[in-house]
Design a protein around this motif. Structure first.
Motif, PDB file in Angstrom:
ATOM      1  N   ARG A 197       0.748  -1.167   0.055  1.00 35.04           N
ATOM      2  CA  ARG A 197      -0.187  -0.054  -0.041  1.00 35.04           C
ATOM      3  C   ARG A 197       0.863   1.361   0.136  1.00 35.04           C
ATOM      4  O   ARG A 197       2.012   1.215   0.709  1.00 35.04           O
ATOM      5  N   GLU A 198       0.374   2.477  -0.719  1.00 34.36           N
ATOM      6  CA  GLU A 198       1.323   3.472  -0.770  1.00 34.36           C
ATOM      7  C   GLU A 198       1.112   4.257   0.664  1.00 34.36           C
ATOM      8  O   GLU A 198       0.119   4.186   1.341  1.00 34.36           O
ATOM      9  N   THR A 199       2.294   4.293   1.413  1.00 35.11           N
ATOM     10  CA  THR A 199       2.457   4.900   2.624  1.00 35.11           C
ATOM     11  C   THR A 199       3.850   5.721   2.849  1.00 35.11           C
ATOM     12  O   THR A 199       4.541   5.738   1.703  1.00 35.11           O
ATOM     13  N   TRP A 200       4.130   6.155   4.026  1.00 34.54           N
ATOM     14  CA  TRP A 200       5.477   6.648   4.267  1.00 34.54           C
ATOM     15  C   TRP A 200       6.455   5.934   3.718  1.00 34.54           C
ATOM     16  O   TRP A 200       6.521   4.722   4.208  1.00 34.54           O
ATOM     17  N   SER A 201       7.438   6.406   3.129  1.00 30.86           N
ATOM     18  CA  SER A 201       8.454   5.730   2.737  1.00 30.86           C
ATOM     19  C   SER A 201       9.824   6.565   2.626  1.00 30.86           C
ATOM     20  O   SER A 201       9.538   7.781   2.593  1.00 30.86           O
ATOM     21  N   MET A 202      11.089   5.841   2.728  1.00 33.17           N
ATOM     22  CA  MET A 202      12.320   6.723   3.024  1.00 33.17           C
ATOM     23  C   MET A 202      13.398   5.883   2.733  1.00 33.17           C
ATOM     24  O   MET A 202      13.564   4.572   2.842  1.00 33.17           O
ATOM     25  N   ALA A 203      14.367   6.369   1.821  1.00 38.55           N
ATOM     26  CA  ALA A 203      15.436   5.753   1.532  1.00 38.55           C
ATOM     27  C   ALA A 203      16.689   6.095   2.553  1.00 38.55           C
ATOM     28  O   ALA A 203      17.192   7.055   2.444  1.00 38.55           O
ATOM     29  N   ASP A 204      17.134   5.054   3.411  1.00 38.63           N
ATOM     30  CA  ASP A 204      18.204   5.525   4.302  1.00 38.63           C
ATOM     31  C   ASP A 204      19.585   4.917   3.951  1.00 38.63           C
ATOM     32  O   ASP A 204      20.505   5.097   4.883  1.00 38.63           O
ATOM     33  N   THR A 205      19.807   4.539   2.699  1.00 40.58           N
ATOM     34  CA  THR A 205      21.070   3.725   2.505  1.00 40.58           C
ATOM     35  C   THR A 205      21.226   4.387   1.199  1.00 40.58           C
ATOM     36  O   THR A 205      20.786   3.685   0.020  1.00 40.58           O
ATOM     37  N   PRO A 206      21.774   5.535   0.921  1.00 39.17           N
ATOM     38  CA  PRO A 206      21.698   6.140  -0.597  1.00 39.17           C
ATOM     39  C   PRO A 206      22.787   5.565  -1.367  1.00 39.17           C
ATOM     40  O   PRO A 206      23.924   4.645  -0.854  1.00 39.17           O
ATOM     41  N   MET A 207      22.698   5.601  -2.658  1.00 33.19           N
ATOM     42  CA  MET A 207      23.449   5.046  -3.552  1.00 33.19           C
ATOM     43  C   MET A 207      24.836   5.694  -3.697  1.00 33.19           C
ATOM     44  O   MET A 207      24.842   6.932  -3.603  1.00 33.19           O
ATOM     45  N   PRO A 208      26.140   4.700  -3.384  1.00 32.60           N
ATOM     46  CA  PRO A 208      27.512   5.577  -3.625  1.00 32.60           C
ATOM     47  C   PRO A 208      27.568   6.153  -4.746  1.00 32.60           C
ATOM     48  O   PRO A 208      26.826   6.019  -5.927  1.00 32.60           O
ATOM     49  N   GLU A 209      28.345   7.222  -4.656  1.00 26.42           N
ATOM     50  CA  GLU A 209      28.836   8.138  -5.845  1.00 26.42           C
ATOM     51  C   GLU A 209      29.937   7.400  -6.560  1.00 26.42           C
ATOM     52  O   GLU A 209      30.965   6.943  -6.043  1.00 26.42           O
ATOM     53  N   VAL A 210      29.654   6.749  -7.797  1.00 30.23           N
ATOM     54  CA  VAL A 210      30.670   5.997  -8.476  1.00 30.23           C
ATOM     55  C   VAL A 210      30.402   6.406  -9.910  1.00 30.23           C
ATOM     56  O   VAL A 210      29.784   7.007 -10.444  1.00 30.23           O
ATOM     57  N   PRO A 211      31.631   5.892 -10.648  1.00 32.35           N
ATOM     58  CA  PRO A 211      31.472   6.341 -12.148  1.00 32.35           C
ATOM     59  C   PRO A 211      30.697   5.698 -12.836  1.00 32.35           C
ATOM     60  O   PRO A 211      30.045   4.630 -12.351  1.00 32.35           O
ATOM     61  N   ARG A 212      29.980   6.207 -13.643  1.00 25.41           N
ATOM     62  CA  ARG A 212      28.938   5.525 -14.543  1.00 25.41           C
ATOM     63  C   ARG A 212      29.324   4.584 -15.338  1.00 25.41           C
ATOM     64  O   ARG A 212      30.480   4.532 -15.921  1.00 25.41           O
ATOM     65  N   PRO A 213      28.275   3.469 -15.705  1.00 26.18           N
ATOM     66  CA  PRO A 213      28.680   2.295 -16.470  1.00 26.18           C
ATOM     67  C   PRO A 213      29.443   2.286 -17.666  1.00 26.18           C
ATOM     68  O   PRO A 213      30.299   1.799 -18.068  1.00 26.18           O
ATOM     69  N   GLY A 214      29.055   3.610 -18.577  1.00 21.50           N
ATOM     70  CA  GLY A 214      29.639   3.727 -19.881  1.00 21.50           C
ATOM     71  C   GLY A 214      30.960   4.226 -19.913  1.00 21.50           C
ATOM     72  O   GLY A 214      31.604   4.230 -20.850  1.00 21.50           O
TER      73      GLY A 214
END
Length: 274
Positions: free
Chosen positions: A117-134
Protein backbone atom coordinates in the motif's frame (compact mmCIF):
# COMPACT_ATOMS: atom_id res chain seq x y z
CA UNK A 1 5.86 -14.19 -20.86
CA UNK A 2 8.37 -16.63 -22.36
CA UNK A 3 10.79 -15.20 -24.93
CA UNK A 4 13.82 -16.53 -26.78
CA UNK A 5 16.10 -14.72 -24.34
CA UNK A 6 18.47 -17.23 -22.63
CA UNK A 7 17.19 -16.18 -19.20
CA UNK A 8 13.56 -16.81 -20.10
CA UNK A 9 14.42 -20.11 -21.76
CA UNK A 10 16.17 -21.24 -18.57
CA UNK A 11 13.02 -20.45 -16.56
CA UNK A 12 10.52 -22.36 -18.70
CA UNK A 13 8.25 -24.33 -16.35
CA UNK A 14 5.38 -26.55 -17.46
CA UNK A 15 2.74 -28.10 -15.26
CA UNK A 16 -0.66 -29.75 -15.32
CA UNK A 17 -1.69 -28.65 -11.81
CA UNK A 18 -1.22 -25.38 -9.88
CA UNK A 19 2.04 -25.41 -7.98
CA UNK A 20 3.51 -28.48 -9.68
CA UNK A 21 5.89 -27.73 -12.53
CA UNK A 22 8.54 -29.41 -14.66
CA UNK A 23 11.72 -27.68 -15.79
CA UNK A 24 15.12 -28.50 -17.26
CA UNK A 25 18.59 -27.22 -16.44
CA UNK A 26 20.11 -24.78 -18.94
CA UNK A 27 23.69 -25.01 -20.21
CA UNK A 28 23.61 -21.22 -20.70
CA UNK A 29 23.61 -20.75 -16.90
CA UNK A 30 25.97 -23.53 -15.91
CA UNK A 31 28.48 -22.95 -13.13
CA UNK A 32 31.46 -25.12 -12.29
CA UNK A 33 29.54 -28.02 -10.70
CA UNK A 34 25.90 -27.16 -11.35
CA UNK A 35 23.55 -24.32 -12.28
CA UNK A 36 24.33 -20.73 -11.27
CA UNK A 37 22.69 -20.18 -7.88
CA UNK A 38 20.94 -17.08 -9.15
CA UNK A 39 19.09 -19.02 -11.86
CA UNK A 40 17.94 -21.54 -9.25
CA UNK A 41 16.58 -18.71 -7.09
CA UNK A 42 14.87 -17.23 -10.14
CA UNK A 43 13.30 -20.62 -10.94
CA UNK A 44 11.86 -20.84 -7.43
CA UNK A 45 10.39 -17.37 -7.79
CA UNK A 46 8.99 -18.13 -11.27
CA UNK A 47 7.06 -21.09 -9.82
CA UNK A 48 5.46 -18.78 -7.27
CA UNK A 49 4.64 -16.12 -9.85
CA UNK A 50 2.96 -18.73 -12.06
CA UNK A 51 0.66 -19.93 -9.29
CA UNK A 52 -2.96 -18.81 -9.91
CA UNK A 53 -3.58 -18.27 -6.18
CA UNK A 54 -0.68 -15.85 -5.66
CA UNK A 55 -1.38 -12.69 -3.67
CA UNK A 56 0.61 -9.54 -4.45
CA UNK A 57 4.26 -9.21 -5.45
CA UNK A 58 7.48 -10.74 -4.04
CA UNK A 59 8.60 -9.33 -0.70
CA UNK A 60 11.24 -11.84 0.38
CA UNK A 61 12.77 -15.05 -0.93
CA UNK A 62 15.03 -17.49 0.93
CA UNK A 63 16.66 -20.31 -1.03
CA UNK A 64 18.60 -23.14 0.62
CA UNK A 65 20.93 -25.10 -1.65
CA UNK A 66 20.82 -28.64 -0.27
CA UNK A 67 22.71 -30.06 -3.27
CA UNK A 68 23.65 -29.13 -6.81
CA UNK A 69 21.20 -29.92 -9.60
CA UNK A 70 22.51 -32.33 -12.22
CA UNK A 71 22.07 -31.77 -15.94
CA UNK A 72 18.53 -32.75 -16.88
CA UNK A 73 14.88 -32.40 -15.86
CA UNK A 74 13.62 -31.43 -12.42
CA UNK A 75 10.31 -30.72 -10.72
CA UNK A 76 9.24 -27.72 -8.64
CA UNK A 77 6.51 -27.78 -6.01
CA UNK A 78 5.24 -24.37 -4.86
CA UNK A 79 2.63 -24.23 -2.07
CA UNK A 80 0.97 -21.20 -0.46
CA UNK A 81 0.98 -22.34 3.17
CA UNK A 82 -0.92 -19.36 4.58
CA UNK A 83 -2.66 -16.34 3.11
CA UNK A 84 -3.34 -13.31 5.29
CA UNK A 85 -4.93 -10.01 4.45
CA UNK A 86 -1.83 -8.45 2.89
CA UNK A 87 0.82 -11.19 2.98
CA UNK A 88 1.09 -14.72 1.64
CA UNK A 89 3.63 -17.31 2.80
CA UNK A 90 5.12 -19.93 0.49
CA UNK A 91 7.03 -23.18 0.67
CA UNK A 92 8.90 -24.36 -2.44
CA UNK A 93 10.91 -27.51 -3.16
CA UNK A 94 12.97 -28.55 -6.19
CA UNK A 95 13.40 -32.29 -6.70
CA UNK A 96 15.38 -34.35 -9.16
CA UNK A 97 15.75 -38.06 -9.89
CA UNK A 98 19.15 -39.41 -8.85
CA UNK A 99 21.22 -42.15 -10.49
CA UNK A 100 19.32 -44.83 -8.53
CA UNK A 101 15.95 -43.52 -9.70
CA UNK A 102 14.94 -41.96 -6.37
CA UNK A 103 13.49 -38.47 -6.03
CA UNK A 104 15.87 -36.32 -4.00
CA UNK A 105 15.51 -32.75 -2.76
CA UNK A 106 18.11 -30.39 -4.22
CA UNK A 107 16.63 -27.08 -3.07
CA UNK A 108 14.23 -25.85 -0.43
CA UNK A 109 12.84 -22.32 -0.24
CA UNK A 110 10.42 -20.07 1.56
CA UNK A 111 9.00 -16.81 0.32
CA UNK A 112 6.57 -14.05 1.19
CA UNK A 113 4.49 -12.13 -1.32
CA UNK A 114 2.58 -9.03 -0.31
CA UNK A 115 0.00 -6.54 -1.45
CA UNK A 116 1.79 -3.24 -0.88
CA UNK A 117 0.00 0.00 0.00
CA UNK A 118 1.19 3.54 -0.67
CA UNK A 119 2.42 4.94 2.64
CA UNK A 120 5.39 6.74 4.23
CA UNK A 121 8.65 5.65 2.64
CA UNK A 122 12.28 6.72 2.89
CA UNK A 123 15.66 5.66 1.49
CA UNK A 124 18.12 5.43 4.38
CA UNK A 125 21.05 3.95 2.43
CA UNK A 126 21.84 6.20 -0.54
CA UNK A 127 23.57 4.87 -3.62
CA UNK A 128 27.34 5.49 -3.51
CA UNK A 129 28.81 8.06 -5.88
CA UNK A 130 30.61 5.98 -8.50
CA UNK A 131 31.59 6.35 -12.18
CA UNK A 132 28.77 5.70 -14.63
CA UNK A 133 28.72 2.33 -16.41
CA UNK A 134 29.49 3.85 -19.81
CA UNK A 135 32.92 4.95 -18.54
CA UNK A 136 33.94 1.48 -17.32
CA UNK A 137 35.20 -1.63 -19.08
CA UNK A 138 33.24 -4.84 -19.15
CA UNK A 139 34.70 -8.01 -17.65
CA UNK A 140 35.38 -10.69 -20.24
CA UNK A 141 34.24 -14.30 -20.11
CA UNK A 142 35.48 -16.67 -17.40
CA UNK A 143 36.69 -20.12 -18.44
CA UNK A 144 34.42 -22.90 -17.17
CA UNK A 145 31.75 -20.49 -15.87
CA UNK A 146 29.20 -20.22 -18.68
CA UNK A 147 26.61 -18.17 -16.76
CA UNK A 148 29.06 -15.28 -16.41
CA UNK A 149 28.71 -14.61 -20.15
CA UNK A 150 24.97 -13.97 -19.64
CA UNK A 151 25.75 -10.67 -17.87
CA UNK A 152 27.35 -7.35 -18.75
CA UNK A 153 29.44 -6.70 -15.62
CA UNK A 154 31.54 -3.55 -15.16
CA UNK A 155 33.53 -3.33 -11.90
CA UNK A 156 33.99 -0.05 -10.06
CA UNK A 157 36.11 -1.48 -7.25
CA UNK A 158 36.86 -4.88 -5.78
CA UNK A 159 37.23 -6.88 -8.98
CA UNK A 160 38.63 -10.41 -9.03
CA UNK A 161 42.17 -10.42 -7.57
CA UNK A 162 44.91 -10.11 -10.18
CA UNK A 163 47.28 -12.13 -8.01
CA UNK A 164 46.34 -15.05 -5.77
CA UNK A 165 48.94 -14.20 -3.13
CA UNK A 166 46.95 -14.38 0.11
CA UNK A 167 47.26 -10.63 0.69
CA UNK A 168 43.73 -9.31 0.17
CA UNK A 169 42.70 -6.43 2.43
CA UNK A 170 38.99 -5.80 1.74
CA UNK A 171 35.84 -7.73 0.82
CA UNK A 172 34.04 -4.75 -0.77
CA UNK A 173 32.95 -4.95 -4.41
CA UNK A 174 31.00 -2.34 -6.36
CA UNK A 175 29.95 -3.04 -9.94
CA UNK A 176 27.41 -2.21 -12.60
CA UNK A 177 25.52 -5.14 -14.12
CA UNK A 178 22.64 -6.11 -16.37
CA UNK A 179 21.47 -9.05 -18.46
CA UNK A 180 23.21 -9.75 -21.76
CA UNK A 181 21.49 -9.59 -24.18
CA UNK A 182 19.64 -6.66 -22.64
CA UNK A 183 16.31 -7.62 -21.06
CA UNK A 184 13.72 -5.56 -19.16
CA UNK A 185 14.16 -6.09 -15.44
CA UNK A 186 11.59 -8.18 -13.57
CA UNK A 187 11.46 -9.91 -10.19
CA UNK A 188 13.08 -13.11 -11.42
CA UNK A 189 16.04 -11.36 -13.04
CA UNK A 190 16.42 -9.13 -9.98
CA UNK A 191 16.65 -12.23 -7.77
CA UNK A 192 19.35 -13.67 -10.04
CA UNK A 193 21.35 -10.42 -10.14
CA UNK A 194 21.54 -10.47 -6.34
CA UNK A 195 23.82 -13.52 -6.65
CA UNK A 196 26.33 -12.48 -9.37
CA UNK A 197 29.14 -11.66 -6.93
CA UNK A 198 32.07 -14.06 -6.64
CA UNK A 199 32.78 -15.38 -3.10
CA UNK A 200 33.90 -12.63 -0.73
CA UNK A 201 36.58 -14.91 0.74
CA UNK A 202 38.38 -14.87 -2.62
CA UNK A 203 38.67 -11.09 -2.47
CA UNK A 204 39.36 -10.76 1.25
CA UNK A 205 42.15 -13.36 1.21
CA UNK A 206 43.20 -13.29 -2.45
CA UNK A 207 43.07 -17.08 -2.43
CA UNK A 208 40.73 -19.12 -4.71
CA UNK A 209 39.55 -21.55 -2.03
CA UNK A 210 36.54 -23.79 -2.82
CA UNK A 211 33.32 -22.00 -1.83
CA UNK A 212 29.59 -22.24 -2.43
CA UNK A 213 26.38 -20.58 -1.25
CA UNK A 214 24.45 -22.50 1.39
CA UNK A 215 21.50 -20.11 1.74
CA UNK A 216 20.52 -16.75 0.23
CA UNK A 217 17.72 -14.35 1.13
CA UNK A 218 16.62 -11.57 -1.20
CA UNK A 219 14.42 -8.71 0.02
CA UNK A 220 12.48 -6.92 -2.71
CA UNK A 221 12.01 -3.23 -1.94
CA UNK A 222 10.69 -2.25 -5.37
CA UNK A 223 7.34 -2.99 -6.93
CA UNK A 224 6.67 -3.65 -10.59
CA UNK A 225 6.45 0.09 -11.32
CA UNK A 226 10.07 0.68 -10.23
CA UNK A 227 11.23 -2.36 -12.21
CA UNK A 228 9.51 -1.08 -15.33
CA UNK A 229 11.13 2.33 -14.82
CA UNK A 230 14.52 0.59 -14.65
CA UNK A 231 13.88 -1.20 -17.94
CA UNK A 232 17.07 -2.58 -19.51
CA UNK A 233 19.33 -0.21 -17.58
CA UNK A 234 22.26 -1.14 -15.39
CA UNK A 235 22.03 -1.89 -11.67
CA UNK A 236 24.75 -0.87 -9.25
CA UNK A 237 25.54 -3.74 -6.93
CA UNK A 238 27.54 -3.47 -3.72
CA UNK A 239 28.67 -6.54 -1.78
CA UNK A 240 30.83 -7.13 1.26
CA UNK A 241 31.46 -9.83 3.84
CA UNK A 242 31.03 -9.15 7.54
CA UNK A 243 32.42 -12.25 9.24
CA UNK A 244 34.62 -15.12 8.06
CA UNK A 245 34.79 -17.92 10.62
CA UNK A 246 35.43 -21.67 10.72
CA UNK A 247 34.41 -22.50 7.18
CA UNK A 248 31.51 -20.10 6.67
CA UNK A 249 31.12 -16.40 5.87
CA UNK A 250 28.24 -14.06 5.18
CA UNK A 251 27.72 -11.62 2.32
CA UNK A 252 25.45 -8.57 2.30
CA UNK A 253 24.35 -6.92 -0.96
CA UNK A 254 22.53 -3.76 -2.06
CA UNK A 255 21.17 -3.18 -5.58
CA UNK A 256 20.24 0.25 -6.99
CA UNK A 257 19.10 1.29 -10.46
CA UNK A 258 20.82 4.11 -12.35
CA UNK A 259 18.33 6.62 -10.92
CA UNK A 260 19.53 5.74 -7.40
CA UNK A 261 16.44 3.79 -6.31
CA UNK A 262 17.24 0.81 -4.10
CA UNK A 263 15.49 -2.17 -5.67
CA UNK A 264 16.63 -5.05 -3.46
CA UNK A 265 19.00 -6.14 -0.72
CA UNK A 266 20.22 -9.63 0.02
CA UNK A 267 22.13 -11.65 2.56
CA UNK A 268 23.71 -15.07 2.19
CA UNK A 269 25.79 -17.56 4.10
CA UNK A 270 28.58 -19.25 2.16
CA UNK A 271 30.70 -22.33 2.81
CA UNK A 272 34.44 -22.24 2.16
CA UNK A 273 36.97 -25.05 2.43
CA UNK A 274 40.52 -24.93 3.69
Amino acid sequence: MTTHHPFDQALVLEGSAPGHYRGHTSPAFWNMVGPFGGITAATVLRAILLHPDRLGEPLSLTVNYAGALSTGPFTVQATPVRTNRSTQHWSVTILQTDAEGAQVVTTTATAVTAARRETWSMADTPMPEVPRPGTLERIGSVSGVEWFSRYDIRPVTGAMPRQWNGQGDSSLTQLWMRDDPERPLDFCSLAALADVFFPRVWLRRALPVPAGTVSITVYFHAGMAQLQETGTGFLLGQARGQEFRNGFFDQTVQLWNEAGTMLATSHQIVYYKE
